[in-house]
Design an enzyme around this catalytic site. Structure first.
Site, PDB file in Angstrom:
ATOM      1  N   TYR A 144      22.275 -15.015 -43.857  1.00  0.00           N
ATOM      2  CA  TYR A 144      22.393 -15.117 -42.404  1.00  0.00           C
ATOM      3  C   TYR A 144      21.386 -14.180 -41.760  1.00  0.00           C
ATOM      4  O   TYR A 144      21.282 -13.011 -42.145  1.00  0.00           O
ATOM      5  CB  TYR A 144      23.815 -14.727 -41.976  1.00  0.00           C
ATOM      6  CG  TYR A 144      24.066 -14.825 -40.481  1.00  0.00           C
ATOM      7  CD1 TYR A 144      24.129 -16.061 -39.849  1.00  0.00           C
ATOM      8  CD2 TYR A 144      24.254 -13.676 -39.716  1.00  0.00           C
ATOM      9  CE1 TYR A 144      24.360 -16.147 -38.479  1.00  0.00           C
ATOM     10  CE2 TYR A 144      24.497 -13.755 -38.353  1.00  0.00           C
ATOM     11  CZ  TYR A 144      24.551 -14.991 -37.736  1.00  0.00           C
ATOM     12  OH  TYR A 144      24.789 -15.077 -36.385  1.00  0.00           O
ATOM     13  N   ASP A 239      15.431  -8.687 -44.330  1.00  0.00           N
ATOM     14  CA  ASP A 239      16.391  -8.576 -43.238  1.00  0.00           C
ATOM     15  C   ASP A 239      17.392  -7.496 -43.634  1.00  0.00           C
ATOM     16  O   ASP A 239      18.349  -7.744 -44.361  1.00  0.00           O
ATOM     17  CB  ASP A 239      17.083  -9.925 -43.004  1.00  0.00           C
ATOM     18  CG  ASP A 239      18.180  -9.829 -41.938  1.00  0.00           C
ATOM     19  OD1 ASP A 239      18.431  -8.705 -41.447  1.00  0.00           O
ATOM     20  OD2 ASP A 239      18.769 -10.872 -41.612  1.00  0.00           O
ATOM     21  N   LYS A 267      22.756  -3.283 -36.421  1.00  0.00           N
ATOM     22  CA  LYS A 267      23.997  -2.620 -36.839  1.00  0.00           C
ATOM     23  C   LYS A 267      23.879  -1.082 -36.856  1.00  0.00           C
ATOM     24  O   LYS A 267      23.855  -0.492 -35.789  1.00  0.00           O
ATOM     25  CB  LYS A 267      24.465  -3.228 -38.152  1.00  0.00           C
ATOM     26  CG  LYS A 267      24.687  -4.749 -37.949  1.00  0.00           C
ATOM     27  CD  LYS A 267      25.448  -5.485 -38.996  1.00  0.00           C
ATOM     28  CE  LYS A 267      25.825  -6.861 -38.498  1.00  0.00           C
ATOM     29  NZ  LYS A 267      25.223  -7.990 -39.174  1.00  0.00           N
TER      30      LYS A 267
HETATM   31  C1  LIG Z   1      24.591  -9.277 -38.443  1.00  0.00           C
HETATM   32  C2  LIG Z   1      23.331  -9.791 -39.045  1.00  0.00           C
HETATM   33  C3  LIG Z   1      22.332 -10.383 -38.282  1.00  0.00           C
HETATM   34  C4  LIG Z   1      22.496 -10.682 -36.820  1.00  0.00           C
HETATM   35  O1  LIG Z   1      22.636  -9.541 -36.049  1.00  0.00           O
HETATM   36  P1  LIG Z   1      23.322  -9.690 -34.588  1.00  0.00           P
HETATM   37  O2  LIG Z   1      23.231  -8.308 -34.036  1.00  0.00           O
HETATM   38  O3  LIG Z   1      24.700 -10.170 -34.820  1.00  0.00           O
HETATM   39  O4  LIG Z   1      22.511 -10.654 -33.823  1.00  0.00           O
HETATM   40  C5  LIG Z   1      21.145 -10.722 -38.902  1.00  0.00           C
HETATM   41  N1  LIG Z   1      20.966 -10.511 -40.215  1.00  0.00           N
HETATM   42  C6  LIG Z   1      21.904  -9.959 -40.988  1.00  0.00           C
HETATM   43  C7  LIG Z   1      21.638  -9.736 -42.432  1.00  0.00           C
HETATM   44  C8  LIG Z   1      23.136  -9.609 -40.440  1.00  0.00           C
HETATM   45  O5  LIG Z   1      24.085  -9.108 -41.224  1.00  0.00           O
END
Ligand SMILES: *Cc1c(COP(=O)(O)O)cnc(C)c1O
Length: 426
Positions: A144, A239, A267
């Site tokens: 994701y 990511d 995060k």
């Molecule tokens: C949470 C997450 C996202 C998206 O971040 P948001 O702040 O919710 O838009 C993208 N990549 C990874 C790996 C994530 O865990």
């Protein structure tokens, strides 16, 4: 435990907010029942609207690595707010946090702040395309990268929880530029690269996956990706929205010993406020506006309150790097405790763990990619989730999410969690 007030608040919320929530995984759709409304939180505990106390294993889905309402972060935000909340002009604190982040993470010279992980990944891919002059991207099934169009192709997290890994509303035109490979399967990547020779701008990956449960990459896989990218002039995009500043100061790059070309954050870097960021070498970042032609902007990007929270968080982590090791030890303790309890129950299970990320999958098959993660028995998961919740343990309400341990969790909390599992009947 009862959730009278939460249920009433949820009924009211549904009248005005689609599904009653502002982000799908918060709803209990995958596990049934009504979501719990939080009143406040402190340290390792959530206190809900019915005054139940819950031991928290999601930490706002990762950001709160030092626990809820962590005093230095809260104080920094309060202080900053008194001077105004947004200016749309540069502020000194943006450079302070940028300088600190760049010093903590190997292999990055410059960083651009945005407001979410989604924005970070979306912008990073645009930068990779602008830098390489190529269009296609490779992503991995079950990973994701936020909810921007290019990524909602076999996406993990809420997208898979709700059975729509390929979202309506994403055009064919966009979807055709996103190629799909299998996690931990280098051959699937080689085939795509060969079939699309000279067309791949970037390979984007969660270097330790957390959105199909926690999945650890094999050494061969992650090293192989680096080699392919170097050979084929493809940008390797880590990511690290989940793993950045969680698996260590240098995130997964440091933990796995691999240098990516562009890295995304979110995060933890925002300390619980809306922050994302992407970073790379000066050479790559020079392509970004206003230095270069790849456009990217944000009215509230680098917001002073968000930067104050992020700076306070990173400062703590930089000064107390033992936190990462302590968290990994606690996570290992939980793993061993769960193992000793579950092996005496009649359910098949797998536990995956890396650093302070861990997940339980109710299946016989080792969980190494998306296909094996969906093999988990959801009925068993539902019993597990609600059984634990009844005993005051708040786990992610989906089998496709990693748990995030936070530093405020004590060994007593972990023992209470393990005892709750022991008391559970499947
Ligand atoms: C949470 C997450 C996202 C998206 O971040 P948001 O702040 O919710 O838009 C993208 N990549 C990874 C790996 C994530 O865990």
């Amino acid at each position: 435990m009862f959730y009278k007030r939460s249920s009433a608040l949820f009924a009211e919320a549904q009248k005005y907010i689609p599904g009653g929530v502002n982000s799908p995984v918060r709803a209990f759709k995958a596990v049934g029942g009504d979501p719990i409304f939080v009143k406040r939180a402190k340290g390792a505990y959530l206190y809900d609207e019915d005054d139940n106390r819950l031991i928290d294993y999601i930490a706002s889905w990762g950001p709160l690595i030092l626990g809820h309402a962590y005093a230095p972060v809260i104080d920094a935000v309060i202080d900053k707010a008194k001077d105004g909340t947004s200016f749309g002009m540069p502020t000194e604190i943006e450079t302070e946090i940028a300088k600190l982040a760049v010093s903590m993470v190997p292999n990055i010279d410059k960083i651009r702040f945005v407001n979410s992980g989604t924005e970070a990944c979306m912008s990073a891919v645009r930068l990779a395309r602008g830098f390489t002059g190529k269009d296609k991207i490779i992503k991995f099934a079950g990973c994701y990268h936020g909810h921007s169009d290019s990524f909602l192709i076999q996406a993990g997290s809420g997208a898979v929880t709700f059975g729509s890994p390929n979202s309506p509303g994403v055009t064919q035109g966009t979807a055709k530029d996103t190629l799909l490979a299998k996690y931990n399967d280098l051959e699937s990547v080689r085939q795509l690269v060969a079939a699309n020779e000279g067309e791949i701008a970037t390979i984007i990956i969660e270097p330790v996956a957390g959105n199909m449960g926690c999945i650890v990459p094999t050494d061969e896989f992650i090293k192989g990706l680096r080699e392919i990218c170097t050979q084929e002039n493809i940008v390797l995009l880590f990511d690290e929205v989940m793993t950045g500043f969680r698996l260590g100061k240098g995130g997964a790059q440091e933990a796995l010993g691999i240098d990516a070309d562009i890295v995304c954050f979110g995060k933890v870097i925002g300390g619980g406020l809306p922050v994302g960021a992407f970073a790379a070498s000066s050479e790559i970042m020079a392509h970004l506006a206003p230095e270069g032609p790849v456009y990217q902007a944000g009215t509230l990007s680098g917001n002073p309150l968000a930067m104050a929270a992020g700076l306070a968080m990173l400062t703590e982590l930089n000064e107390r790097p033992e936190v990462f090791e302590n968290l990994a030890k606690k996570t290992e303790y939980l793993h061993k405790g769960f193992d000793s309890v579950l092996k005496n129950k009649s359910v098949p299970y797998q536990i995956n763990r890396f650093g302070s990320m861990i997940s339980v999958h109710f299946t016989d098959t080792p969980v190494i990619d998306f296909e094996t993660s969906v093999k988990g028995n959801n009925d068993t998961f539902i019993k597990y989730f609600h059984g634990m919740l009844d005993k005051g343990i708040y786990l992610p309400p989906s089998a496709f999410e990693s748990y995030f341990l936070n530093d405020a969790l004590s060994y007593d909390d972990l023992d209470e969690t393990i005892a709750a599992l022991d008391a559970l009947e499947f």
